[in-house]
Design an enzyme around this catalytic site. Sequence first.
Site, short mmCIF file in Angstrom:
data_model
loop_
_atom_site.label_atom_id
_atom_site.label_comp_id
_atom_site.label_asym_id
_atom_site.label_seq_id
_atom_site.Cartn_x
_atom_site.Cartn_y
_atom_site.Cartn_z
N TYR A 70 0.82 -1.21 0.00
CA TYR A 70 0.00 0.00 0.00
C TYR A 70 0.86 1.26 0.00
O TYR A 70 0.48 2.28 -0.58
CB TYR A 70 -0.99 0.00 1.17
CG TYR A 70 -2.25 -0.74 0.80
CD1 TYR A 70 -3.18 -0.18 -0.08
CD2 TYR A 70 -2.51 -2.01 1.27
CE1 TYR A 70 -4.32 -0.86 -0.46
CE2 TYR A 70 -3.65 -2.70 0.90
CZ TYR A 70 -4.55 -2.12 0.03
OH TYR A 70 -5.67 -2.81 -0.35
N ARG A 73 1.64 1.89 -3.53
CA ARG A 73 0.50 2.50 -4.23
C ARG A 73 0.26 3.95 -3.74
O ARG A 73 -0.07 4.83 -4.51
CB ARG A 73 -0.77 1.65 -4.06
CG ARG A 73 -0.70 0.36 -4.88
CD ARG A 73 -2.04 -0.35 -5.00
NE ARG A 73 -3.02 0.27 -5.86
CZ ARG A 73 -3.17 0.05 -7.17
NH1 ARG A 73 -2.38 -0.78 -7.79
NH2 ARG A 73 -4.12 0.65 -7.84
N HIS A 122 -14.95 2.22 -1.70
CA HIS A 122 -13.91 1.35 -1.16
C HIS A 122 -12.93 2.08 -0.24
O HIS A 122 -11.82 1.63 -0.03
CB HIS A 122 -13.13 0.68 -2.32
CG HIS A 122 -13.94 -0.36 -3.05
ND1 HIS A 122 -13.54 -0.96 -4.23
CD2 HIS A 122 -15.14 -0.92 -2.75
CE1 HIS A 122 -14.46 -1.83 -4.62
NE2 HIS A 122 -15.44 -1.81 -3.75
N CYS A 130 -6.38 2.61 12.84
CA CYS A 130 -5.93 1.48 13.66
C CYS A 130 -6.64 0.24 13.15
O CYS A 130 -7.86 0.24 12.99
CB CYS A 130 -6.32 1.75 15.11
SG CYS A 130 -6.23 0.29 16.15
N CYS A 159 -3.28 1.49 21.15
CA CYS A 159 -3.45 0.07 21.51
C CYS A 159 -2.38 -0.84 20.91
O CYS A 159 -2.42 -2.06 21.12
CB CYS A 159 -4.84 -0.42 21.08
SG CYS A 159 -4.96 -0.70 19.31
N THR A 197 -14.14 0.47 -15.33
CA THR A 197 -14.21 -0.64 -14.36
C THR A 197 -14.47 -1.95 -15.09
O THR A 197 -15.22 -1.98 -16.06
CB THR A 197 -15.29 -0.40 -13.28
OG1 THR A 197 -15.36 -1.56 -12.44
CG2 THR A 197 -16.66 -0.10 -13.85
N SER A 198 -13.83 -3.02 -14.58
CA SER A 198 -14.04 -4.33 -15.19
C SER A 198 -15.40 -4.90 -14.81
O SER A 198 -15.87 -5.85 -15.41
CB SER A 198 -12.92 -5.28 -14.77
OG SER A 198 -12.78 -5.28 -13.37
N ASN A 222 -14.75 2.49 -21.92
CA ASN A 222 -13.68 1.53 -21.59
C ASN A 222 -12.94 1.19 -22.88
O ASN A 222 -13.59 1.07 -23.93
CB ASN A 222 -14.30 0.25 -20.99
CG ASN A 222 -13.31 -0.59 -20.19
OD1 ASN A 222 -12.19 -0.84 -20.64
ND2 ASN A 222 -13.72 -1.01 -19.01
P1 OAD Z 1 -9.91 -3.32 -12.70
O1 OAD Z 1 -8.42 -3.28 -12.66
O2 OAD Z 1 -10.59 -4.60 -12.42
O3 OAD Z 1 -10.45 -2.83 -14.11
C1 OAD Z 1 -9.98 -1.65 -14.71
C2 OAD Z 1 -10.79 -1.43 -15.96
O4 OAD Z 1 -10.32 -0.21 -16.53
C3 OAD Z 1 -10.65 -2.50 -17.04
O5 OAD Z 1 -11.92 -2.85 -17.54
C4 OAD Z 1 -9.82 -1.82 -18.12
O6 OAD Z 1 -10.14 -2.26 -19.44
C5 OAD Z 1 -10.23 -0.38 -17.93
N1 OAD Z 1 -9.25 0.60 -18.42
C6 OAD Z 1 -7.92 0.46 -18.64
N2 OAD Z 1 -7.39 1.60 -19.09
C7 OAD Z 1 -8.40 2.50 -19.17
C8 OAD Z 1 -8.48 3.86 -19.57
N3 OAD Z 1 -7.41 4.55 -19.98
N4 OAD Z 1 -9.70 4.45 -19.56
C9 OAD Z 1 -10.80 3.77 -19.14
N5 OAD Z 1 -10.77 2.49 -18.75
C10 OAD Z 1 -9.59 1.86 -18.75
O7 OAD Z 1 -10.39 -2.17 -11.70
P2 OAD Z 1 -11.80 -1.96 -10.99
O8 OAD Z 1 -12.92 -2.41 -11.85
O9 OAD Z 1 -11.80 -0.56 -10.51
O10 OAD Z 1 -11.32 -3.39 -4.82
O11 OAD Z 1 -11.64 -2.91 -9.77
C11 OAD Z 1 -12.61 -2.85 -8.79
C12 OAD Z 1 -12.05 -3.21 -7.48
O12 OAD Z 1 -11.32 -4.41 -7.58
C13 OAD Z 1 -11.05 -2.25 -6.89
O13 OAD Z 1 -11.65 -1.13 -6.28
C14 OAD Z 1 -10.38 -3.09 -5.88
C15 OAD Z 1 -10.15 -4.29 -6.77
O14 OAD Z 1 -9.96 -5.45 -6.26
C16 OAD Z 1 -10.87 -3.63 -3.59
O15 OAD Z 1 -9.72 -3.49 -3.25
C17 OAD Z 1 -11.94 -4.07 -2.64
#
Ligand code: OAD
Length: 263
Positions: A70, A73, A122, A130, A159, A197-198, A222
């Site tokens: 983290y 990141r 999220h 903590c 703690c 988002t995927s 996307n």
């Molecule tokens: P993902 O990494 O699963 O998906 C990212 C998406 O962004 C994919 O569909 C890519 O095709 C798309 N992408 C890539 N480049 C892009 C661009 N330049 N413009 C637009 N889209 C693009 O990420 P999330 O769907 O955000 O949760 O993942 C959801 C959650 O899964 C996160 O918040 C995290 C993770 O595990 C937790 O940590 C609980």
Amino acid sequence: MSWKDDLNKAVEALSRARLVAVSSGAGVSKESGIPTFREAQTGLWARYDPEQLATPAAFERDPDLVWSWYMYRYSLVRQSQPNSGHHALVELEKLVPTLVILTQNVDGLHRAAGSTDVVDLHGSLRRFKCSANCRGFPTPIDLSTISYSQEQAPHCPHCSAPICPDVVWFGEPLPADALARAFDVASKCDVMLVVGTSGVVQPAASLSYEARRAGSTVIEVNPVASQVTQLAHVFLQGPSGQVLPQVVDWLKAHGNSSPITEV
Ligand code: OAD
């Protein structure tokens, strides 16, 4: 359907919308230099699967490993700036009566760009707490008030439990107020814009289904097809840093006039 037809459809729906919901994921921040969750990690972290690190069990087993990931990141997030996709959403907010961003991102870039109504589903990588939630020390914990390193999770001054980022991990419930607001907005919006988002992580992935079920127009942005594409009315294929400014420009130019014709 051509790209212009899709753009027409999107602009037409946006120009009529009173409430626009934006469901955003890691792809929105890709052009700010923050790798998405599911793409190959680079350098030191290439051999780790993020889904194996972002869990309460992983933190309990090896807090220093999870903390280091983290911190990596967090350093990317602190160096990053909002990109043209984030800025376009700020512009869009000015063009429609109400716009609410429902984000899975923990980087804070929507707010940094100037979006005013952002629901953090999220949590936030810019806040720390903590891990035992003892609440004996002011929360969120301000990292500048304690000594810490990139490699070792610091301990709560009250703690002694390890400190962790204030993010939702796999297997944990989402903050109840954020989740309730997100589903309320999804069920009432006229347009649901799903960006970067995927669509595989629940319950956030259900927001677009909820919007579709409630009669909203679902527009996806996307570069590649995702789990959302099959239910979207409009799929604007491309990186959000390019597509969203185009949507805003077309909305400004053609929002209340006749459709855009092919040139
Ligand atoms: P993902 O990494 O699963 O998906 C990212 C998406 O962004 C994919 O569909 C890519 O095709 C798309 N992408 C890539 N480049 C892009 C661009 N330049 N413009 C637009 N889209 C693009 O990420 P999330 O769907 O955000 O949760 O993942 C959801 C959650 O899964 C996160 O918040 C995290 C993770 O595990 C937790 O940590 C609980």
